[in-house]
Design a protein around this motif. Sequence first.
Motif, PDB file in Angstrom:
ATOM      1  N   LEU A 122      40.897  18.653  41.894  1.00 38.18           N
ATOM      2  CA  LEU A 122      40.167  19.579  42.304  1.00 38.18           C
ATOM      3  C   LEU A 122      40.753  20.681  43.207  1.00 38.18           C
ATOM      4  CD1 LEU A 122      37.114  17.109  43.324  1.00 38.18           C
ATOM      5  CD2 LEU A 122      37.621  18.170  41.057  1.00 38.18           C
ATOM      6  N   THR A 123      40.261  21.906  43.589  1.00 39.15           N
ATOM      7  CA  THR A 123      40.570  22.797  44.619  1.00 39.15           C
ATOM      8  C   THR A 123      39.593  22.752  45.707  1.00 39.15           C
ATOM      9  OG1 THR A 123      39.838  24.750  43.043  1.00 39.15           O
ATOM     10  CG2 THR A 123      42.144  24.200  42.903  1.00 39.15           C
ATOM     11  N   LEU A 124      39.754  23.034  46.878  1.00 43.44           N
ATOM     12  CA  LEU A 124      38.882  23.325  47.845  1.00 43.44           C
ATOM     13  C   LEU A 124      39.351  24.435  48.426  1.00 43.44           C
ATOM     14  CD1 LEU A 124      39.023  19.591  49.509  1.00 43.44           C
ATOM     15  CD2 LEU A 124      37.614  20.307  47.736  1.00 43.44           C
ATOM     16  N   LEU A 125      38.116  25.403  48.803  1.00 46.59           N
ATOM     17  CA  LEU A 125      38.323  26.788  49.328  1.00 46.59           C
ATOM     18  C   LEU A 125      37.105  26.928  50.196  1.00 46.59           C
ATOM     19  CD1 LEU A 125      39.167  28.824  45.871  1.00 46.59           C
ATOM     20  CD2 LEU A 125      40.811  28.013  47.579  1.00 46.59           C
ATOM     21  N   ILE A 126      37.435  27.968  51.116  1.00 48.22           N
ATOM     22  CA  ILE A 126      36.427  28.673  52.022  1.00 48.22           C
ATOM     23  C   ILE A 126      36.182  29.857  51.579  1.00 48.22           C
ATOM     24  CG2 ILE A 126      35.912  29.031  54.381  1.00 48.22           C
ATOM     25  CD1 ILE A 126      37.436  26.752  55.438  1.00 48.22           C
ATOM     26  N   GLY A 161      33.118  35.652  43.222  1.00 54.04           N
ATOM     27  CA  GLY A 161      34.224  34.860  42.806  1.00 54.04           C
ATOM     28  C   GLY A 161      35.141  34.383  43.732  1.00 54.04           C
ATOM     29  N   THR A 162      36.410  34.068  43.149  1.00 50.46           N
ATOM     30  CA  THR A 162      37.576  33.412  44.297  1.00 50.46           C
ATOM     31  C   THR A 162      38.028  34.643  44.934  1.00 50.46           C
ATOM     32  OG1 THR A 162      39.053  33.567  42.378  1.00 50.46           O
ATOM     33  CG2 THR A 162      37.958  31.476  42.898  1.00 50.46           C
ATOM     34  N   ASN A 163      37.841  35.881  44.608  1.00 51.74           N
ATOM     35  CA  ASN A 163      38.428  36.971  45.401  1.00 51.74           C
ATOM     36  C   ASN A 163      37.718  36.987  46.952  1.00 51.74           C
ATOM     37  OD1 ASN A 163      40.066  37.782  43.278  1.00 51.74           O
ATOM     38  ND2 ASN A 163      38.479  39.371  42.505  1.00 51.74           N
ATOM     39  N   SER A 164      36.388  36.285  47.068  1.00 47.71           N
ATOM     40  CA  SER A 164      36.189  36.297  48.425  1.00 47.71           C
ATOM     41  C   SER A 164      36.449  35.056  49.059  1.00 47.71           C
ATOM     42  CB  SER A 164      34.399  36.519  48.456  1.00 47.71           C
ATOM     43  OG  SER A 164      33.954  35.354  47.541  1.00 47.71           O
ATOM     44  N   PRO A 169      37.855  33.829  55.576  1.00 49.25           N
ATOM     45  CA  PRO A 169      37.795  34.463  54.185  1.00 49.25           C
ATOM     46  C   PRO A 169      37.723  36.037  54.276  1.00 49.25           C
ATOM     47  CG  PRO A 169      35.433  33.898  54.829  1.00 49.25           C
ATOM     48  CD  PRO A 169      36.396  33.241  55.943  1.00 49.25           C
ATOM     49  N   PRO A 170      38.157  36.672  53.182  1.00 49.11           N
ATOM     50  CA  PRO A 170      38.028  38.021  53.253  1.00 49.11           C
ATOM     51  C   PRO A 170      36.910  38.811  53.184  1.00 49.11           C
ATOM     52  CG  PRO A 170      38.752  37.203  50.907  1.00 49.11           C
ATOM     53  CD  PRO A 170      38.683  36.060  51.931  1.00 49.11           C
ATOM     54  N   GLU A 171      35.829  38.053  52.832  1.00 50.61           N
ATOM     55  CA  GLU A 171      34.408  38.551  52.876  1.00 50.61           C
ATOM     56  C   GLU A 171      33.686  37.917  54.073  1.00 50.61           C
ATOM     57  OE1 GLU A 171      33.265  40.847  51.023  1.00 50.61           O
ATOM     58  OE2 GLU A 171      34.914  40.944  49.712  1.00 50.61           O
ATOM     59  N   ALA A 188      43.366  32.904  39.585  1.00 51.86           N
ATOM     60  CA  ALA A 188      42.322  34.037  39.456  1.00 51.86           C
ATOM     61  C   ALA A 188      42.713  35.422  39.147  1.00 51.86           C
ATOM     62  CB  ALA A 188      41.476  34.016  40.581  1.00 51.86           C
ATOM     63  N   PRO A 189      41.790  35.884  38.366  1.00 50.31           N
ATOM     64  CA  PRO A 189      42.190  37.715  37.801  1.00 50.31           C
ATOM     65  C   PRO A 189      42.272  38.483  39.087  1.00 50.31           C
ATOM     66  CG  PRO A 189      39.837  37.078  37.219  1.00 50.31           C
ATOM     67  CD  PRO A 189      40.484  35.606  37.661  1.00 50.31           C
ATOM     68  N   SER A 190      42.986  39.539  39.134  1.00 48.68           N
ATOM     69  CA  SER A 190      42.961  40.511  40.060  1.00 48.68           C
ATOM     70  C   SER A 190      42.101  41.554  39.590  1.00 48.68           C
ATOM     71  CB  SER A 190      44.458  40.875  40.290  1.00 48.68           C
ATOM     72  OG  SER A 190      45.433  39.773  40.642  1.00 48.68           O
ATOM     73  N   TRP A 191      41.206  41.792  40.199  1.00 46.63           N
ATOM     74  CA  TRP A 191      40.288  42.820  39.857  1.00 46.63           C
ATOM     75  C   TRP A 191      40.382  44.126  40.303  1.00 46.63           C
ATOM     76  CZ3 TRP A 191      37.046  40.975  36.089  1.00 46.63           C
ATOM     77  CH2 TRP A 191      36.716  39.576  35.882  1.00 46.63           C
ATOM     78  N   GLU A 192      40.198  45.081  39.507  1.00 49.81           N
ATOM     79  CA  GLU A 192      40.181  46.535  39.615  1.00 49.81           C
ATOM     80  C   GLU A 192      39.162  47.333  39.323  1.00 49.81           C
ATOM     81  OE1 GLU A 192      43.567  48.234  38.287  1.00 49.81           O
ATOM     82  OE2 GLU A 192      44.924  47.022  39.256  1.00 49.81           O
ATOM     83  N   GLU A 193      38.387  48.073  39.984  1.00 52.52           N
ATOM     84  CA  GLU A 193      37.116  48.862  39.438  1.00 52.52           C
ATOM     85  C   GLU A 193      37.379  50.029  38.698  1.00 52.52           C
ATOM     86  OE1 GLU A 193      34.512  49.685  42.827  1.00 52.52           O
ATOM     87  OE2 GLU A 193      34.029  47.658  43.073  1.00 52.52           O
TER      88      GLU A 193
END
Length: 363
Positions: A66-70, A78-81, A107-109, A203-208
Amino acid sequence: MTRHPTPPAAVALVVLALLLGALAVPFTGPAAAASDGPTVAVSPREAGTGGSITVTGRGWRPKALLTLLICGQNMIGGTNSCANSDGRAVTTGADGTFRRKLPVADPPEPCPCVVHAATVTGDAASADVAFRVAGHPVKPLPGKRTGGERLSALSARLDGSGGLLTWFGAPPRRTLVVTVANLGSTPARDPVFRVGASHGVLAPSWEERQWRGTIQPGRKARVELEVELSAGAHGDYVVSLEYGRKLLVEQPWTVGRPWGVTLFWILLCVVIPAAVFRIGMAVVDRVRPPRPAASAAHARARRSRFRRPRPRRGHARTGPAAPDPDARAPALPWFTPDTLPGSQTQHPSAPSENDRPTPKGST
């Protein structure tokens, strides 16, 4: 009216039924809990950056990684936040439980925040629990889209191929071609898509990317979006497309290894040593002293060995022709032809018998 006593057999049956019911209660509790799926809990429920919390879980698959994230904003992005660099990994026990310390990071958000636990391999499973990062900003969650557009992907493919520059490590590029249909009740004008590329478990690196155009309700359109990886990328990638936080399509992409870079380094390792060797030899030839030339006296002495006296006037020379003074005798290491053992040496200036004058009256 006479009352008859209760038979002992009936009393025994009632007591036995009560005991069986009491014994069945502890077994039904865990079964119901296990059917609820995996769960996760944190202690304490609030902590500041730099501290740590204890994360526990139950109901997970045995021996699962498992992975644990805040994460911020309830992980709706998603995991970008999430604070990915400060996450931790844990392996569940044989009973599906785990216990792990997790450092607290921003976290970044903004919050509301959660602690997110998810499986890495095997069947996908995840669970979240609310958590408060002390001192981290809090913002309301974004509202749901009020528009009636609802886009769905009908087909997708990756167009393009690698060229010579890609073979030498240039960034690989492809065009994601997606046929999108609007299943909603209002037109979608200039929709903004999110394109991401993931490699392995990352995780993917998202671009708009904004697509210029309008998709009317019940109609479909062809959307083309450029996808570019980093320089020297190779391996198996997955290109993902999202719209309105909804995953529309995932397309695999296998990127070949840039063998031109390997060939370049091999040639570099061969050419540079050869060039250094040639330069070194040229320097040695330049600084090496010239060979010592023979002295003029030594050259004259060597030519005098083959010189013969000239014949007198009126007498023809009957001996062998004199050798060329310029002809060189073979150089011997210890002796010369006129000093060989047992040879009759004669001074060069002494006349030979053939050169002596003949007395008058002799035949």
